[in-house]
Design a protein around this motif. Structure first.
Motif, PDB file in Angstrom:
ATOM      1  N   PRO A  71       0.831  -1.208   0.000  1.00 30.91           N
ATOM      2  CA  PRO A  71       0.000   0.000   0.000  1.00 30.91           C
ATOM      3  C   PRO A  71       0.867   1.260   0.000  1.00 30.91           C
ATOM      4  O   PRO A  71       1.922   1.305   0.641  1.00 30.91           O
ATOM      5  CB  PRO A  71      -0.788  -0.125   1.307  1.00 30.91           C
ATOM      6  N   ASN A  73       1.756   4.594   1.241  1.00 33.85           N
ATOM      7  CA  ASN A  73       1.565   5.549   2.344  1.00 33.85           C
ATOM      8  C   ASN A  73       2.925   6.010   2.848  1.00 33.85           C
ATOM      9  O   ASN A  73       3.972   5.582   2.336  1.00 33.85           O
ATOM     10  CB  ASN A  73       0.722   4.947   3.477  1.00 33.85           C
ATOM     11  N   THR A  76       5.504   3.257   4.004  1.00 38.57           N
ATOM     12  CA  THR A  76       6.093   2.510   2.891  1.00 38.57           C
ATOM     13  C   THR A  76       7.163   3.331   2.179  1.00 38.57           C
ATOM     14  O   THR A  76       8.282   2.847   1.926  1.00 38.57           O
ATOM     15  CB  THR A  76       5.000   2.096   1.890  1.00 38.57           C
ATOM     16  N   ARG A 121      -3.156  -8.502   4.181  1.00 33.26           N
ATOM     17  CA  ARG A 121      -4.187  -7.573   3.709  1.00 33.26           C
ATOM     18  C   ARG A 121      -5.448  -7.583   4.550  1.00 33.26           C
ATOM     19  O   ARG A 121      -6.102  -6.563   4.707  1.00 33.26           O
ATOM     20  CB  ARG A 121      -4.575  -7.923   2.270  1.00 33.26           C
ATOM     21  N   SER A 346       0.463   6.894  12.357  1.00 31.29           N
ATOM     22  CA  SER A 346      -0.455   5.959  11.707  1.00 31.29           C
ATOM     23  C   SER A 346      -1.293   5.216  12.736  1.00 31.29           C
ATOM     24  O   SER A 346      -2.510   5.050  12.559  1.00 31.29           O
ATOM     25  CB  SER A 346       0.340   4.968  10.853  1.00 31.29           C
ATOM     26  N   VAL A 400       0.374  -0.736   8.513  1.00 27.94           N
ATOM     27  CA  VAL A 400       0.064  -0.401   7.115  1.00 27.94           C
ATOM     28  C   VAL A 400      -1.197  -1.136   6.678  1.00 27.94           C
ATOM     29  O   VAL A 400      -2.101  -0.548   6.057  1.00 27.94           O
ATOM     30  CB  VAL A 400       1.258  -0.755   6.200  1.00 27.94           C
ATOM     31  N   ALA A 401      -1.280  -2.431   7.003  1.00 31.45           N
ATOM     32  CA  ALA A 401      -2.456  -3.219   6.622  1.00 31.45           C
ATOM     33  C   ALA A 401      -3.703  -2.752   7.363  1.00 31.45           C
ATOM     34  O   ALA A 401      -4.780  -2.609   6.763  1.00 31.45           O
ATOM     35  CB  ALA A 401      -2.192  -4.698   6.911  1.00 31.45           C
ATOM     36  N   ARG A 403      -4.352   0.189   8.709  1.00 33.10           N
ATOM     37  CA  ARG A 403      -4.806   1.511   8.250  1.00 33.10           C
ATOM     38  C   ARG A 403      -5.573   1.388   6.936  1.00 33.10           C
ATOM     39  O   ARG A 403      -6.602   2.064   6.742  1.00 33.10           O
ATOM     40  CB  ARG A 403      -3.622   2.449   8.087  1.00 33.10           C
ATOM     41  N   ALA A 404      -5.095   0.532   6.033  1.00 33.19           N
ATOM     42  CA  ALA A 404      -5.796   0.335   4.761  1.00 33.19           C
ATOM     43  C   ALA A 404      -7.184  -0.255   4.999  1.00 33.19           C
ATOM     44  O   ALA A 404      -8.162   0.149   4.353  1.00 33.19           O
ATOM     45  CB  ALA A 404      -4.973  -0.581   3.857  1.00 33.19           C
ATOM     46  N   ALA A 407      -9.443   2.462   6.418  1.00 35.63           N
ATOM     47  CA  ALA A 407      -9.816   3.396   5.351  1.00 35.63           C
ATOM     48  C   ALA A 407     -10.888   2.791   4.442  1.00 35.63           C
ATOM     49  O   ALA A 407     -11.821   3.484   4.021  1.00 35.63           O
ATOM     50  CB  ALA A 407      -8.572   3.765   4.539  1.00 35.63           C
ATOM     51  N   GLN A 408     -10.762   1.494   4.146  1.00 33.55           N
ATOM     52  CA  GLN A 408     -11.782   0.823   3.327  1.00 33.55           C
ATOM     53  C   GLN A 408     -13.136   0.821   4.029  1.00 33.55           C
ATOM     54  O   GLN A 408     -14.180   1.062   3.407  1.00 33.55           O
ATOM     55  CB  GLN A 408     -11.345  -0.606   3.035  1.00 33.55           C
TER      56      GLN A 408
END
Length: 435
Positions: A71, A73, A76, A121, A346, A400-401, A403-404, A407-408
Motif C-alpha cells: 500500500p 503511504n 512505505t 491484507r 499511523s 500499514v495493513a 490503516r488500509a 480506510a476501506q
C-alpha cells in the motif's frame, strides 16, 4: 527429534505457501523471530530454512494474480527511502568487506518486510501475524519467567544464541515489545483459556525481562506499562493491578539485581555505561566528518582511534539512534526517526478513526497496543544496537495493513452516513425535493 520436527513443519508448509503467499510471510516471521532451529542440536541449526521459505514465498507472489505492491503511504515510502539510503552509504563504507556482509543480512530483512506489506491484507492475516509474533517470543517469555522463578532471580535470562535476541538485554527488550501484543490477543478473544493463558504469559514474560538484569529493560518496561495504563479504558483497575503486582515482583529479585538497577543513577562509575557514551561520541563525530556515515559495521579500533574521545574503549553503538547516526549519517538518522514518527501517527490515526465503530474495535485495540510496543522499543532501543531488529518493522507492516482496512471501512460507510444526514434535518426528516 527437534531437528526432524522443525524440518517437517517447514517442508509441510511449502504447499500452503504456494497456495497463499501470506502463509510464507507467517512462516518467515516464525523462523526469523523465534529461530526454532536454534532449539535443535543437529543439522537443523545450520539448515537454510529461511532461504527456502523466502524463495518459495517470492515464487508464490510472482505467480499469484493478486496485488504485487505494498500500500502507498508514508511508512512505505519512508522505509523504501531508508533502504535506498543504506545502499548508498554502503558504497562509501569505512570497512567495505564487513559492510557488504552486513548489507546482505539487512537487505534480506527489509525485502521480506516489504513482502509482508504486500501479502498481509485482511483482518485475519493481521490477527494471525500477531499470534505468530506472540507465540514466537512468548515461548522464551514462559521459559525465561519459569527459569527466573525457579532460581530466585539469581541467574540471568538469555535468548537463543546467534540471533538478534541472543543477549540478555536483547531478549528482555523483545519480550517487552511482545507484552502489549499479548494484551491485544487477550482483548480480542472471548475464550477464557486464551484470557488466562495470556495473563500467565504476560506475567512470566515480565519476570523474564526482569531476570535478564538489563537496566535498559527496566526503563523500557516502565515506559511501556505507563503507556498501556494511559491507553486503558479502566485506569483505576489498571493502577490497582500495577500497585499490587509490581512491588512483589521487584522484591522477589535478589539484592545483586537491585544493586545493578541502582547503578542507573551512577553511570559515571560504570565501565559499561561509559563505554556506550564513548561509542555515542564516536558515532556523532564520525557523522559530522562523513556525510554518508561509516556504513555498516563501524565498531572497529581504527574508527575509534579517529573519532572517539577514548580510542581504547571500542564498543558497538548500543543505541538504535547512534547506530543509525554512525552507520548512515544524519540523513539516515532523520529517515529512521521519520519512520518511527510516521508509525506512531499511523497508529494514532487508526485509534482516532476506529474508536466509535464496533466493527473496528479490534483495530482500535491493536493500534493502541502497538503504540505501547513502540514506546517500549524506543526507550529500550536507546541502549541497544537493534537498529535492524525485525519485529518493529513487522509491526509497521501490520499498521500499514490495518490503516488500509480502516480506510476501506470508512469509505464503505461514508455514502450511508451521508444519506442519513441528508434525510435528517435538526432531528426531523427533511422534506422531499419538488418534482
Amino acid at each position: 527429534m527437534r531437528d526432524l520436527l522443525i524440518t517437517f513443519i517447514v517442508f509441510a508448509s511449502l504447499p500452503l505457501i504456494l497456495k497463499k503467499p501470506v502463509n510464507g510471510a507467517l512462516m518467515w516471521i516464525w523462523i526469523s523471530v523465534m529461530n526454532p532451529h536454534t532449539q535443535g542440536w543437529g543439522f537443523a541449526t545450520t539448515f537454510p530454512f529461511a532461504l527456502i521459505i523466502a524463495v518459495t514465498t517470492l515464487f508464490s507472489i510472482a505467480t499469484a494474480r493478486a496485488r504485487k505492491t505494498p500500500p502507498a503511504n508514508g511508512i512505505t515510502f519512508t522505509l523504501l527511502a531508508l533502504v535506498l539510503w543504506m545502499n548508498v552509504t554502503t558504497l562509501f563504507a569505512l570497512f567495505p568487506a564487513a559492510a557488504h556482509e552486513q548489507w546482505g543480512k539487512v537487505m534480506k530483512i527489509m525485502l521480506m518486510n516489504l513482502v509482508i506489506m504486500v501479502v498481509v491484507r485482511s483482518r485475519e492475516d493481521v490477527h494471525r501475524m500477531i499470534w505468530v509474533l506472540v507465540l514466537s517470543l512468548g515461548f522464551y517469555g514462559i521459559k525465561g519467567g519459569v527459569f527466573t522463578a525457579q532460581n530466585g532471580g539469581n541467574f540471568r535470562v538469555w535468548g537463543p544464541p546467534g540471533t538478534f535476541i541472543g543477549g540478555n538485554n536483547e531478549i528482555a527488550l523483545a519480550l517487552i515489545v511482545a507484552i502489549p501484543l499479548m494484551r491485544y490477543l487477550q482483548l480480542s478473544s472471548g475464550n477464557r483459556w486464551v484470557w488466562h493463558g495470556m495473563n500467565l504469559t504476560m506475567i512470566l514474560s515480565a519476570m523474564a525481562a526482569l531476570g535478564s538484569y538489563s537496566r535498559g529493560a527496566l526503563l523500557a518496561i516502565t515506559a511501556m506499562l505507563a503507556l498501556m495504563w494511559l491507553k486503558s479504558g479502566r485506569k483505576l483497575l489498571g493502577a490497582v493491578l500495577l500497585i499490587l503486582l509490581a512491588p512483589p515482583a521487584l522484591l522477589f529479585m535478589p539484592e545483586r539485581w537491585t544493586e545493578r538497577m541502582d547503578s542507573i543513577g551512577a553511570y559515571q562509575d560504570d565501565d559499561s555505561a561509559m563505554g556506550r557514551i564513548n561509542a555515542w561520541h564516536m558515532a556523532f563525530n564520525l557523522a559530522k566528518d562523513r556525510f554518508f556515515g561509516g556504513g555498516f559495521e563501524i565498531a572497529e579500533p581504527s574508527a575509534f582511534a579517529m573519532y572517539a574521545p577514548n580510542p581504547d574503549a571500542v564498543h558497538a553503538a548500543h543505541s538504535i539512534y547512534f547506530q543509525a547516526l554512525g552507520e548512515h549519517g544524519f540523513v539516515g538518522l532523520a529517515l529512521y526517526l521519520l519512520l518511527g514518527g510516521l508509525t506512531w501517527r499511523s497508529a494514532a490515526w487508526i485509534v482516532r478513526h476506529s474508536r466509535d465503530d464496533p466493527q473496528l474495535r479490534w483495530a482500535y485495540d491493536l493500534a493502541k497496543m502497538i503504540q505501547a510496543s513502540v514506546i517500549g522499543f524506543a526507550v529500550g532501543g536507546a541502549f541497544l544496537s537493534l537498529l535492524y531488529f525485525d519485529v518493529p518493522y513487522y509491526l509497521m507492516a501490520a499498521l500499514v495493513a490495518v490503516r488500509a482496512l480502516v480506510a476501506q471501512r470508512r469509505a464503505a460507510i461514508a455514502p450511508a452516513t451521508a444519506a442519513n444526514a441528508g434525510r435528517t434535518l435538526h432531528g426531523r426528516v427533511a422534506p422531499e425535493p419538488p418534482r
